[in-house]
Motif scaffolding. Structure first.
Motif, mmCIF file in Angstrom:
data_model
loop_
_atom_site.group_PDB
_atom_site.id
_atom_site.type_symbol
_atom_site.label_atom_id
_atom_site.label_comp_id
_atom_site.label_asym_id
_atom_site.label_seq_id
_atom_site.Cartn_x
_atom_site.Cartn_y
_atom_site.Cartn_z
ATOM 1 N N SER A 1 26.281 19.600 -1.624
ATOM 2 C CA SER A 1 27.323 18.577 -1.682
ATOM 3 C C SER A 1 28.400 18.873 -0.654
ATOM 4 O O SER A 1 28.477 19.955 -0.085
ATOM 5 N N GLU B 1 23.627 6.259 4.297
ATOM 6 C CA GLU B 1 23.610 7.216 3.194
ATOM 7 C C GLU B 1 24.996 7.686 2.769
ATOM 8 O O GLU B 1 25.141 8.250 1.675
ATOM 9 N N ASP C 1 17.985 9.838 -2.353
ATOM 10 C CA ASP C 1 18.167 9.597 -0.916
ATOM 11 C C ASP C 1 17.520 10.697 -0.086
ATOM 12 O O ASP C 1 16.854 10.437 0.922
ATOM 13 N N ALA C 2 17.729 11.945 -0.504
ATOM 14 C CA ALA C 2 17.165 13.063 0.252
ATOM 15 C C ALA C 2 15.640 13.006 0.260
ATOM 16 O O ALA C 2 14.999 13.329 1.264
ATOM 17 N N GLY D 1 11.239 13.053 4.347
ATOM 18 C CA GLY D 1 11.576 13.631 3.054
ATOM 19 C C GLY D 1 10.354 13.815 2.179
ATOM 20 O O GLY D 1 9.230 13.423 2.527
ATOM 21 N N ARG E 1 14.337 9.708 2.534
ATOM 22 C CA ARG E 1 14.632 9.567 3.958
ATOM 23 C C ARG E 1 13.415 9.946 4.798
ATOM 24 O O ARG E 1 12.458 10.562 4.303
ATOM 25 N N ARG F 1 21.971 10.860 -4.644
ATOM 26 C CA ARG F 1 21.849 11.799 -3.537
ATOM 27 C C ARG F 1 20.479 12.472 -3.531
ATOM 28 O O ARG F 1 19.875 12.681 -2.471
ATOM 29 N N ALA F 2 19.972 12.823 -4.708
ATOM 30 C CA ALA F 2 18.659 13.452 -4.786
ATOM 31 C C ALA F 2 17.562 12.495 -4.322
ATOM 32 O O ALA F 2 16.655 12.880 -3.569
ATOM 33 N N ARG G 1 21.251 6.334 10.176
ATOM 34 C CA ARG G 1 20.873 6.932 8.889
ATOM 35 C C ARG G 1 22.101 7.402 8.124
ATOM 36 O O ARG G 1 22.213 7.172 6.916
ATOM 37 N N PRO H 1 20.736 18.218 -3.490
ATOM 38 C CA PRO H 1 21.120 18.581 -2.129
ATOM 39 C C PRO H 1 22.540 19.136 -2.086
ATOM 40 O O PRO H 1 23.371 18.838 -2.943
ATOM 41 N N LEU I 1 28.276 12.800 0.662
ATOM 42 C CA LEU I 1 28.269 12.745 2.118
ATOM 43 C C LEU I 1 29.461 11.948 2.610
ATOM 44 O O LEU I 1 29.639 10.776 2.255
#
Length: 270
Positions: A192, A218, A160-161, A167, A164, A157-158, A214, A190, A255
Protein backbone atom coordinates in the motif's frame (compact mmCIF):
# COMPACT_ATOMS: atom_id res chain seq x y z
CA UNK A 1 -14.86 18.15 -17.88
CA UNK A 2 -14.72 15.81 -20.87
CA UNK A 3 -18.19 15.22 -22.33
CA UNK A 4 -19.67 11.98 -23.68
CA UNK A 5 -22.48 11.88 -26.22
CA UNK A 6 -24.68 9.51 -24.20
CA UNK A 7 -24.74 7.60 -20.92
CA UNK A 8 -23.96 3.88 -21.43
CA UNK A 9 -26.27 1.67 -19.36
CA UNK A 10 -27.09 -2.02 -19.25
CA UNK A 11 -30.85 -2.39 -18.89
CA UNK A 12 -32.19 -5.69 -17.50
CA UNK A 13 -35.43 -6.62 -19.26
CA UNK A 14 -35.76 -10.37 -18.55
CA UNK A 15 -39.45 -11.14 -18.09
CA UNK A 16 -40.49 -7.56 -18.89
CA UNK A 17 -42.63 -6.37 -21.78
CA UNK A 18 -40.99 -4.29 -24.52
CA UNK A 19 -42.87 -2.57 -27.34
CA UNK A 20 -41.63 -3.35 -30.86
CA UNK A 21 -43.55 -1.69 -33.71
CA UNK A 22 -42.99 -2.38 -37.39
CA UNK A 23 -42.40 -5.24 -39.77
CA UNK A 24 -39.66 -6.32 -42.10
CA UNK A 25 -35.88 -6.19 -42.01
CA UNK A 26 -35.64 -3.10 -39.79
CA UNK A 27 -37.84 -4.45 -37.00
CA UNK A 28 -36.71 -8.07 -36.97
CA UNK A 29 -33.22 -7.43 -35.49
CA UNK A 30 -34.86 -5.49 -32.64
CA UNK A 31 -37.20 -8.39 -31.92
CA UNK A 32 -34.27 -10.80 -31.82
CA UNK A 33 -32.35 -8.46 -29.52
CA UNK A 34 -35.26 -8.16 -27.08
CA UNK A 35 -35.83 -11.92 -27.06
CA UNK A 36 -32.12 -12.59 -26.57
CA UNK A 37 -32.20 -10.40 -23.45
CA UNK A 38 -35.26 -12.27 -22.11
CA UNK A 39 -37.82 -9.57 -22.87
CA UNK A 40 -41.46 -10.18 -23.82
CA UNK A 41 -42.42 -8.50 -27.08
CA UNK A 42 -45.59 -6.39 -27.27
CA UNK A 43 -46.59 -5.21 -30.75
CA UNK A 44 -49.57 -3.01 -29.92
CA UNK A 45 -49.10 0.57 -28.65
CA UNK A 46 -52.38 0.73 -26.75
CA UNK A 47 -51.63 -2.50 -24.93
CA UNK A 48 -48.11 -1.27 -24.12
CA UNK A 49 -49.55 1.93 -22.62
CA UNK A 50 -52.05 -0.05 -20.53
CA UNK A 51 -49.29 -2.37 -19.25
CA UNK A 52 -46.89 0.45 -18.40
CA UNK A 53 -44.20 -0.69 -20.81
CA UNK A 54 -40.98 1.33 -20.39
CA UNK A 55 -39.03 0.65 -23.60
CA UNK A 56 -40.14 1.01 -27.21
CA UNK A 57 -38.47 0.14 -30.52
CA UNK A 58 -40.12 1.68 -33.59
CA UNK A 59 -39.23 0.46 -37.08
CA UNK A 60 -41.97 1.44 -39.52
CA UNK A 61 -41.03 1.96 -43.18
CA UNK A 62 -43.06 5.18 -43.23
CA UNK A 63 -41.04 8.04 -41.64
CA UNK A 64 -44.18 9.90 -40.60
CA UNK A 65 -45.58 6.80 -38.90
CA UNK A 66 -42.33 6.52 -36.95
CA UNK A 67 -42.58 10.15 -35.82
CA UNK A 68 -46.20 9.79 -34.64
CA UNK A 69 -45.53 6.50 -32.84
CA UNK A 70 -42.45 7.97 -31.16
CA UNK A 71 -44.41 10.95 -29.87
CA UNK A 72 -47.23 8.75 -28.55
CA UNK A 73 -44.88 6.28 -26.86
CA UNK A 74 -42.82 9.07 -25.29
CA UNK A 75 -45.94 10.81 -24.00
CA UNK A 76 -46.86 7.51 -22.33
CA UNK A 77 -43.56 7.58 -20.45
CA UNK A 78 -41.58 5.16 -22.63
CA UNK A 79 -37.96 5.50 -23.66
CA UNK A 80 -37.94 5.33 -27.45
CA UNK A 81 -35.59 3.99 -30.11
CA UNK A 82 -36.49 4.72 -33.74
CA UNK A 83 -34.45 2.69 -36.20
CA UNK A 84 -32.12 4.85 -38.33
CA UNK A 85 -33.54 8.06 -36.83
CA UNK A 86 -31.10 9.09 -34.06
CA UNK A 87 -32.76 12.50 -33.74
CA UNK A 88 -35.93 10.71 -32.55
CA UNK A 89 -34.16 8.37 -30.12
CA UNK A 90 -33.96 8.53 -26.34
CA UNK A 91 -31.47 5.66 -26.52
CA UNK A 92 -29.52 3.76 -29.15
CA UNK A 93 -28.50 0.10 -29.24
CA UNK A 94 -24.80 -0.73 -29.41
CA UNK A 95 -22.96 -3.41 -31.29
CA UNK A 96 -22.50 -6.20 -28.72
CA UNK A 97 -19.54 -8.47 -28.16
CA UNK A 98 -20.81 -11.35 -26.04
CA UNK A 99 -18.58 -13.19 -23.58
CA UNK A 100 -21.44 -13.95 -21.21
CA UNK A 101 -21.66 -12.63 -18.54
CA UNK A 102 -19.10 -10.12 -19.81
CA UNK A 103 -20.56 -7.86 -22.49
CA UNK A 104 -18.70 -5.24 -24.49
CA UNK A 105 -21.06 -2.66 -25.96
CA UNK A 106 -19.78 -0.38 -28.74
CA UNK A 107 -21.87 2.60 -29.70
CA UNK A 108 -21.56 5.73 -31.81
CA UNK A 109 -24.71 7.53 -30.63
CA UNK A 110 -26.38 6.65 -33.90
CA UNK A 111 -23.61 8.18 -36.02
CA UNK A 112 -22.56 4.94 -37.72
CA UNK A 113 -23.78 1.46 -36.87
CA UNK A 114 -21.33 0.11 -39.46
CA UNK A 115 -18.36 1.60 -37.63
CA UNK A 116 -19.50 0.09 -34.32
CA UNK A 117 -19.90 -3.29 -36.00
CA UNK A 118 -16.41 -3.33 -37.49
CA UNK A 119 -14.80 -2.25 -34.21
CA UNK A 120 -16.63 -5.17 -32.59
CA UNK A 121 -15.41 -7.58 -35.26
CA UNK A 122 -11.81 -6.52 -34.58
CA UNK A 123 -12.27 -7.01 -30.85
CA UNK A 124 -13.84 -10.42 -31.43
CA UNK A 125 -10.49 -11.59 -32.77
CA UNK A 126 -8.41 -10.42 -29.82
CA UNK A 127 -10.63 -11.04 -26.78
CA UNK A 128 -10.44 -14.67 -25.58
CA UNK A 129 -13.59 -16.76 -25.68
CA UNK A 130 -12.87 -17.70 -22.05
CA UNK A 131 -13.44 -14.16 -20.70
CA UNK A 132 -16.94 -15.17 -19.60
CA UNK A 133 -15.54 -18.12 -17.68
CA UNK A 134 -13.09 -15.77 -15.95
CA UNK A 135 -15.94 -13.44 -14.98
CA UNK A 136 -17.93 -16.35 -13.53
CA UNK A 137 -14.90 -17.64 -11.62
CA UNK A 138 -14.32 -14.19 -10.10
CA UNK A 139 -18.00 -14.00 -9.13
CA UNK A 140 -17.73 -17.38 -7.41
CA UNK A 141 -14.63 -16.15 -5.56
CA UNK A 142 -16.37 -13.11 -4.04
CA UNK A 143 -17.21 -14.73 -0.66
CA UNK A 144 -13.62 -15.87 -0.19
CA UNK A 145 -12.34 -12.45 -1.23
CA UNK A 146 -14.59 -10.73 1.33
CA UNK A 147 -13.27 -13.01 4.06
CA UNK A 148 -9.65 -12.43 3.10
CA UNK A 149 -10.03 -8.67 2.50
CA UNK A 150 -13.02 -7.27 4.47
CA UNK A 151 -12.33 -3.71 3.27
CA UNK A 152 -13.60 -2.88 -0.23
CA UNK A 153 -10.54 -0.83 -1.28
CA UNK A 154 -8.25 -3.72 -0.33
CA UNK A 155 -10.28 -6.15 -2.43
CA UNK A 156 -10.20 -3.80 -5.40
CA UNK A 157 -6.43 -3.38 -5.15
CA UNK A 158 -5.91 -7.15 -4.99
CA UNK A 159 -8.13 -7.74 -8.03
CA UNK A 160 -6.50 -4.88 -9.95
CA UNK A 161 -3.06 -6.36 -9.35
CA UNK A 162 -4.20 -9.76 -10.62
CA UNK A 163 -6.03 -8.51 -13.72
CA UNK A 164 -3.46 -6.04 -15.02
CA UNK A 165 -1.35 -6.98 -18.03
CA UNK A 166 0.98 -9.82 -17.03
CA UNK A 167 -0.84 -10.30 -13.71
CA UNK A 168 -1.87 -13.61 -12.18
CA UNK A 169 -5.28 -13.42 -13.89
CA UNK A 170 -4.43 -11.44 -17.03
CA UNK A 171 -7.76 -11.35 -18.98
CA UNK A 172 -5.93 -11.89 -22.26
CA UNK A 173 -4.58 -15.21 -21.02
CA UNK A 174 -7.18 -17.81 -22.15
CA UNK A 175 -6.26 -20.03 -19.18
CA UNK A 176 -6.76 -17.38 -16.47
CA UNK A 177 -10.17 -18.71 -15.45
CA UNK A 178 -8.52 -21.93 -14.28
CA UNK A 179 -6.16 -20.04 -11.96
CA UNK A 180 -8.73 -18.15 -9.85
CA UNK A 181 -8.98 -20.68 -7.00
CA UNK A 182 -5.22 -20.92 -6.59
CA UNK A 183 -4.91 -17.14 -6.75
CA UNK A 184 -7.48 -16.68 -3.97
CA UNK A 185 -5.67 -19.25 -1.85
CA UNK A 186 -2.20 -17.76 -2.29
CA UNK A 187 -2.72 -14.05 -2.88
CA UNK A 188 -1.50 -11.32 -0.57
CA UNK A 189 -2.48 -7.68 -0.52
CA UNK A 190 -0.26 -5.56 -2.78
CA UNK A 191 1.99 -3.08 -1.02
CA UNK A 192 0.00 0.00 0.00
CA UNK A 193 0.89 3.64 -0.18
CA UNK A 194 2.52 3.59 -3.63
CA UNK A 195 3.04 7.06 -5.12
CA UNK A 196 3.83 7.83 -8.75
CA UNK A 197 4.65 11.23 -10.19
CA UNK A 198 3.72 11.93 -13.82
CA UNK A 199 4.51 15.08 -15.77
CA UNK A 200 2.18 15.73 -18.69
CA UNK A 201 3.16 17.89 -21.64
CA UNK A 202 0.35 17.10 -24.09
CA UNK A 203 -3.43 17.49 -23.79
CA UNK A 204 -3.95 14.56 -26.16
CA UNK A 205 -4.63 11.31 -24.23
CA UNK A 206 -3.18 9.39 -27.19
CA UNK A 207 0.21 10.75 -26.15
CA UNK A 208 0.05 8.98 -22.79
CA UNK A 209 2.52 6.14 -22.41
CA UNK A 210 1.12 2.69 -21.71
CA UNK A 211 2.38 2.96 -18.13
CA UNK A 212 0.77 6.37 -17.61
CA UNK A 213 -2.55 5.14 -19.01
CA UNK A 214 -2.45 2.11 -16.69
CA UNK A 215 -1.68 4.25 -13.64
CA UNK A 216 -4.58 6.58 -14.48
CA UNK A 217 -6.93 3.61 -14.68
CA UNK A 218 -5.80 2.18 -11.32
CA UNK A 219 -5.07 5.20 -9.10
CA UNK A 220 -7.12 5.63 -5.92
CA UNK A 221 -6.16 9.29 -5.54
CA UNK A 222 -5.23 11.90 -8.14
CA UNK A 223 -3.21 14.87 -6.89
CA UNK A 224 -3.48 17.54 -9.54
CA UNK A 225 -0.78 20.14 -10.06
CA UNK A 226 -1.91 22.66 -12.66
CA UNK A 227 -4.75 22.71 -15.19
CA UNK A 228 -4.62 19.05 -16.23
CA UNK A 229 -6.83 18.74 -19.36
CA UNK A 230 -10.22 17.11 -18.93
CA UNK A 231 -9.47 14.66 -21.75
CA UNK A 232 -6.63 13.25 -19.64
CA UNK A 233 -8.70 13.10 -16.45
CA UNK A 234 -11.41 11.24 -18.35
CA UNK A 235 -9.02 8.27 -18.57
CA UNK A 236 -8.93 7.96 -14.76
CA UNK A 237 -11.24 5.83 -12.61
CA UNK A 238 -14.55 7.59 -12.08
CA UNK A 239 -14.43 6.90 -8.33
CA UNK A 240 -10.84 8.07 -7.82
CA UNK A 241 -10.50 10.95 -5.36
CA UNK A 242 -9.27 14.16 -7.05
CA UNK A 243 -7.49 16.79 -5.02
CA UNK A 244 -5.24 19.76 -5.71
CA UNK A 245 -1.59 19.05 -5.04
CA UNK A 246 -0.50 20.49 -1.68
CA UNK A 247 2.52 19.99 0.56
CA UNK A 248 2.18 16.69 2.41
CA UNK A 249 -0.92 15.57 0.47
CA UNK A 250 0.87 12.65 -1.23
CA UNK A 251 0.36 10.35 1.72
CA UNK A 252 -2.24 7.61 2.12
CA UNK A 253 -3.23 4.01 1.36
CA UNK A 254 -3.67 2.67 -2.11
CA UNK A 255 -2.18 4.10 -5.27
CA UNK A 256 -1.63 7.86 -5.44
CA UNK A 257 -0.86 9.49 -8.77
CA UNK A 258 0.56 13.01 -8.93
CA UNK A 259 -0.37 14.66 -12.23
CA UNK A 260 1.73 17.69 -13.10
CA UNK A 261 0.62 19.79 -16.07
CA UNK A 262 3.64 21.24 -17.83
CA UNK A 263 2.61 21.89 -21.45
CA UNK A 264 5.32 22.16 -24.02
CA UNK A 265 6.04 25.69 -25.16
CA UNK A 266 4.58 26.44 -28.59
CA UNK A 267 7.03 26.49 -31.45
CA UNK A 268 7.86 29.92 -32.84
CA UNK A 269 8.80 30.75 -36.35
CA UNK A 270 12.31 31.74 -37.29
Amino acid sequence: MSQIASLPLFHQIAGQSVLVLGDGPAAEPKRRLVERAGGVIVDDLARAVDEGVRLAFIAYDDPRACEVAAINARCAGMLVNVVDRPELCDFTTPSILDRDPLLVAIGTGGASAGLAKHVRLRLERVLPETLGLLAKALEAARPALRVKFPEGPDRRRAVDAALREGGALDPFDPASFRKVDDWVEDMALPASGAIFDVTLTSADPEDLTLRQARLLGEADVLLIDGAVPSAILARARADAAREPMREGSANGPGLTLILRWRPAAPETGS
